[in-house]
Design a protein around this motif. Structure first.
Motif, PDB file in Angstrom:
ATOM      1  N   LEU A   3       9.300  12.897   8.892  1.00 54.98           N
ATOM      2  CA  LEU A   3       8.746  13.043   7.854  1.00 54.98           C
ATOM      3  C   LEU A   3       9.410  14.158   7.718  1.00 54.98           C
ATOM      4  CD1 LEU A   3       4.741  12.823   8.019  1.00 54.98           C
ATOM      5  CD2 LEU A   3       7.016  10.805   7.177  1.00 54.98           C
ATOM      6  N   THR A   4       9.354  15.331   8.502  1.00 59.20           N
ATOM      7  CA  THR A   4      10.186  16.680   7.943  1.00 59.20           C
ATOM      8  C   THR A   4      11.858  16.283   7.525  1.00 59.20           C
ATOM      9  OG1 THR A   4      10.504  17.779   9.913  1.00 59.20           O
ATOM     10  CG2 THR A   4       8.993  18.412   8.390  1.00 59.20           C
ATOM     11  N   GLU A   5      12.103  16.436   8.202  1.00 61.61           N
ATOM     12  CA  GLU A   5      13.527  15.381   8.526  1.00 61.61           C
ATOM     13  C   GLU A   5      13.896  14.268   6.941  1.00 61.61           C
ATOM     14  OE1 GLU A   5      14.753  13.970  12.273  1.00 61.61           O
ATOM     15  OE2 GLU A   5      14.063  16.184  13.578  1.00 61.61           O
ATOM     16  N   LYS A   6      13.392  13.646   7.026  1.00 59.86           N
ATOM     17  CA  LYS A   6      13.607  13.274   6.158  1.00 59.86           C
ATOM     18  C   LYS A   6      13.192  12.970   4.840  1.00 59.86           C
ATOM     19  CE  LYS A   6      13.269   7.436   6.055  1.00 59.86           C
ATOM     20  NZ  LYS A   6      12.724   6.261   6.129  1.00 59.86           N
ATOM     21  N   TYR A   7      12.056  14.031   4.858  1.00 62.53           N
ATOM     22  CA  TYR A   7      11.560  14.073   3.311  1.00 62.53           C
ATOM     23  C   TYR A   7      11.587  15.604   3.470  1.00 62.53           C
ATOM     24  CZ  TYR A   7      10.202   9.158   3.287  1.00 62.53           C
ATOM     25  OH  TYR A   7      10.054   8.343   3.700  1.00 62.53           O
ATOM     26  N   GLN A  12       9.669  20.279   0.506  1.00 63.18           N
ATOM     27  CA  GLN A  12       8.971  21.938  -0.592  1.00 63.18           C
ATOM     28  C   GLN A  12       8.080  21.382  -1.396  1.00 63.18           C
ATOM     29  OE1 GLN A  12       8.777  24.145   1.244  1.00 63.18           O
ATOM     30  NE2 GLN A  12       9.521  23.292   3.091  1.00 63.18           N
ATOM     31  N   LYS A  13       8.636  20.054  -2.115  1.00 65.40           N
ATOM     32  CA  LYS A  13       8.024  20.122  -3.975  1.00 65.40           C
ATOM     33  C   LYS A  13       6.772  20.020  -3.789  1.00 65.40           C
ATOM     34  CE  LYS A  13       9.252  17.734  -7.511  1.00 65.40           C
ATOM     35  NZ  LYS A  13      10.315  16.236  -7.877  1.00 65.40           N
ATOM     36  N   THR A  14       6.553  19.782  -2.611  1.00 64.03           N
ATOM     37  CA  THR A  14       4.925  19.465  -2.188  1.00 64.03           C
ATOM     38  C   THR A  14       4.049  20.516  -2.436  1.00 64.03           C
ATOM     39  OG1 THR A  14       4.745  17.174  -1.474  1.00 64.03           O
ATOM     40  CG2 THR A  14       2.615  17.975  -1.938  1.00 64.03           C
ATOM     41  N   GLU A  35       5.085   5.979   5.270  1.00 63.90           N
ATOM     42  CA  GLU A  35       6.417   5.507   6.809  1.00 63.90           C
ATOM     43  C   GLU A  35       5.904   5.180   7.328  1.00 63.90           C
ATOM     44  OE1 GLU A  35       8.906   7.081   5.717  1.00 63.90           O
ATOM     45  OE2 GLU A  35       9.988   7.179   7.614  1.00 63.90           O
ATOM     46  N   TYR A  36       4.815   5.453   8.067  1.00 69.01           N
ATOM     47  CA  TYR A  36       4.418   4.369   9.057  1.00 69.01           C
ATOM     48  C   TYR A  36       3.496   3.213   9.016  1.00 69.01           C
ATOM     49  CZ  TYR A  36       6.708   8.812  11.129  1.00 69.01           C
ATOM     50  OH  TYR A  36       6.834   9.941  11.284  1.00 69.01           O
ATOM     51  N   GLY A  37       3.200   3.282   7.247  1.00 69.32           N
ATOM     52  CA  GLY A  37       2.330   1.404   7.522  1.00 69.32           C
ATOM     53  C   GLY A  37       0.760   2.364   8.107  1.00 69.32           C
ATOM     54  N   TRP A  38       0.785   3.174   8.565  1.00 73.90           N
ATOM     55  CA  TRP A  38      -1.079   3.532   8.894  1.00 73.90           C
ATOM     56  C   TRP A  38      -0.787   5.104   9.424  1.00 73.90           C
ATOM     57  CZ3 TRP A  38      -2.807   3.692  13.915  1.00 73.90           C
ATOM     58  CH2 TRP A  38      -2.206   3.617  15.157  1.00 73.90           C
TER      59      TRP A  38
END
Lengths: 162, 435
Positions: A3-7, A12-14, A35-38
């Motif tokens: 998640l940190t890599e992709k988003y 940071q905006k959040t 991302e993971y569906g659950w």
């Protein structure tokens, strides 16, 4: 830490919205679920690290709110409102018919993994009963004829995606 | 007249350029030309009362915020989860800038650090759209830095919940915004006080509909606003009508119109020409009203805070659920308690345990498996919840039981008096998702 890599930028905006990192836990759980569906154990762990929280605390929050799914769902997660106002508009019968159409019980997922069906409380669309949300998008003023059409569209969409 | 649902008269009002063309952000500019305390006085003078359900005077609420605190917040309650309520949704879909403008006027009046709009998670599409509208306003210099060239700055953020009715309770909402489970806080300190609000700072929490009134009041003045409605209930109100009417929907009308006018002139009357049997005037949580057919004088009750209280119920959020002569009120009570059992946050024992047992016994009644004493039992359980919990959910959950048993005892007794009658199809279903 997918998640940190992709988003990274979104995260940071959040964080910038709040004086406290912990306030980002709900948006981050939504992100993990998208991302993971659950909300998987890995997702919980990642969110805990992002928000600098204990994974147990994150899990308690995921458990408290009904929109976080703690088990995998079908590609289309159909949540039918059967609360009082919708029930007066025929929602209970609609829900029974929908389950029969898909051959599943309450909370069940079709064998092809496409549809999970469950009933939920009021979704603030009482004037448009029967209604449901599919992956959090509203479908309103439904009957079984309209519903069969939508199911066919979703099946075609899923086949195309394959 | 539409103050709030102007989007019905003006196409594309959700777009900033259209909103500006129709007087948009003029209320904010007027507020910015005044002293913050003057803005509070104006809202006080308008008689505007909170539209979330409690009806508390809005200007008075703002005046509770201590002026000398450096950090203060405005939180907009868009958790809209009461059964039968769907008004805030139409506002944020069709007239979002008027809400943003109203929230900013409030923020200016209390000199807030930031505005958070808390939306129920199911308003996923609406929440993301609102982010877009806020960004549009930011680019036009109407939010965030140096608003309208005034030198005053205030950011506006959205925050999506994730499915919890209780987060509409103001202190649970604050907990949720802080990244915790949405469970109500012990008061005092109240949200307006240091230590009681968001991140412990003084905070105003207002409903979407309440704040959307404010730009109109700023432009037209308090006197004009007071001309609409009744003496104690100024302005218009969005009435959410659902259930057995021909035309369910939102109706924005002056406070003080009669129930009859709302249901028959506007909502098209009872579906299929049937007789009306009952009304839940404030969603699942308010006391039910017994109506003995379409000629009953109770339908002449005025829809105002004071008149509804006199009639033994409440105006609340004006989520009016209508039931016709064929409706089994024991089934209604069961549906309502299933809702509250699911939505109880579990913090206070009387509510957590009470709703659990009420659901069990109500489902037993609906299955025609109950004894006559079970009707007293549900009333007894419900009465032991009233006033015994930290927030109003415990009272809300008790209401549908106490008032239905009192006003419609025959509907409960018929499930017991005829043990040989075919079992009514259960309203009961397995616990809803996430339970």
């Amino acid at each position: 830490m997918a998640l940190t890599e992709k988003y990274g930028e979104l995260i940071q905006k959040t964080f910038a919205k709040y004086p406290d990192k912990r306030s980002a836990v709900m948006p981050m759980l939504h992100l993990a679920q998208q991302e993971y569906g659950w909300v998987s154990p890995e997702g919980i762990q990642e969110v805990a690290e992002i928000c600098e929280m204990d994974p147990t605390q994150v899990k308690s929050i995921a458990g408290f709110y009904t929109m976080y799914s703690e088990s995998p769902k079908g590609k289309y997660w159909l949540q039918v409102c059967t609360d009082l106002a919708c029930a007066l508009g025929g929602a209970d019968k609609f829900y029974e018919d929908l389950k029969a159409e898909l051959g599943v019980e309450d909370g069940g997922t079709t064998e092809d993994g496409l549809f999970t069906v469950e009933h939920v409380m009021c979704l603030a669309a009482c004037d448009k009963a029967p209604m449901l949300q599919c992956n959090f998008h509203f479908e309103e003023k439904l009957d079984m004829e309209k519903m069969r059409k939508r199911l066919a569209e979703w099946r075609a969409e899923a086949a195309k995606a394959k | 007249m539409n103050i709030l649902l102007r989007g019905r008269d003006i196409p594309d009002l959700h777009k900033l350029d259209v909103y500006l063309k129709h007087g948009g952000y003029e209320g904010l500019k007027k507020a910015l030309s005044m002293k913050p305390a003057e803005v509070i006085e104006l809202v006080k003078a308008s008689g505007l009362r909170g539209r979330g359900g409690a009806g508390f005077p809005t200007g008075l609420k703002w005046s509770f915020i201590p002026q000398n605190e450096p950090v203060k917040y405005v939180t907009v309650n868009c958790d809209e989860s009461e059964t039968g309520t769907f008004k805030d949704r139409e506002i944020i879909e069709t007239n979002p800038h008027q809400l943003i403008e109203g929230a900013l006027i409030c923020a200016y009046a209390i000199q807030a650090t930031a505005v958070y709009i808390y939306l129920r998670g199911e308003f996923w599409d609406q929440g993301h759209a609102l982010d877009g509208y806020i960004e549009e306003a930011r680019k036009a210099g109407l939010v965030f830095d140096n608003i309208a060239g005034s030198g005053w700055s205030c950011p506006v953020y959205t925050h999506l919940g994730a499915g919890a009715y209780i987060c509409g309770e103001e202190t649970a909402l604050l907990e949720s915004l802080e990244g915790k489970m949405g469970q109500p806080r012990v008061r005092p300190p109240f949200p307006a006080n240091k230590g009681g609000g968001l991140y412990g700072e003084p905070t105003v929490i207002n409903n979407v509909e309440t704040l959307t009134n404010v730009p109109w009041i700023m432009v037209q003045g308090a006197e004009e606003y007071k001309k609409i409605g009744t003496e104690q209930s100024a302005g218009t109100k969005i009435f959410c009508v659902s259930g057995h009417v021909e035309k369910p929907g939102n109706y924005e009308l002056p406070l003080g119109i009669t129930m009859r006018e709302l249901l028959y002139t506007h909502a098209g009357g009872i579906r299929g020409g049937k007789q009306i049997k009952a009304i839940l005037p404030s969603g699942g949580s308010g006391p039910i009203m017994r109506v003995n057919g379409n000629d009953d004088a109770i339908l002449d009750t005025k829809l105002s805070y004071e008149d509804m209280a006199k009639a033994g119920s409440i105006l609340g959020s004006a989520s009016i659920i209508v039931m016709d002569e064929d409706t089994d009120i024991a089934w209604v009570a069961t549906k309502a308690i299933q809702f509250f059992k699911h939505e109880s946050c579990g913090k206070c024992t009387p509510c957590r345990e009470g709703t659990y047992w009420l659901e069990k016994v109500c489902e037993r009644i609906m299955a025609n498996e109950a004894q006559l004493s079970d009707i007293d039992l549900v009333s007894n359980i419900a009465k032991n919840m009233q006033g015994m919990t930290l927030c109003a959910l415990g009272d809300f959950a008790a209401n549908p039981i106490i008032h239905t048993v009192k006003l419609f005892p025959e509907d409960f007794k018929k499930h017991i008096a005829q043990p040989s009658a075919p079992a009514v199809k259960k309203a009961a279903q397995p616990a809803p998702a996430g339970d």
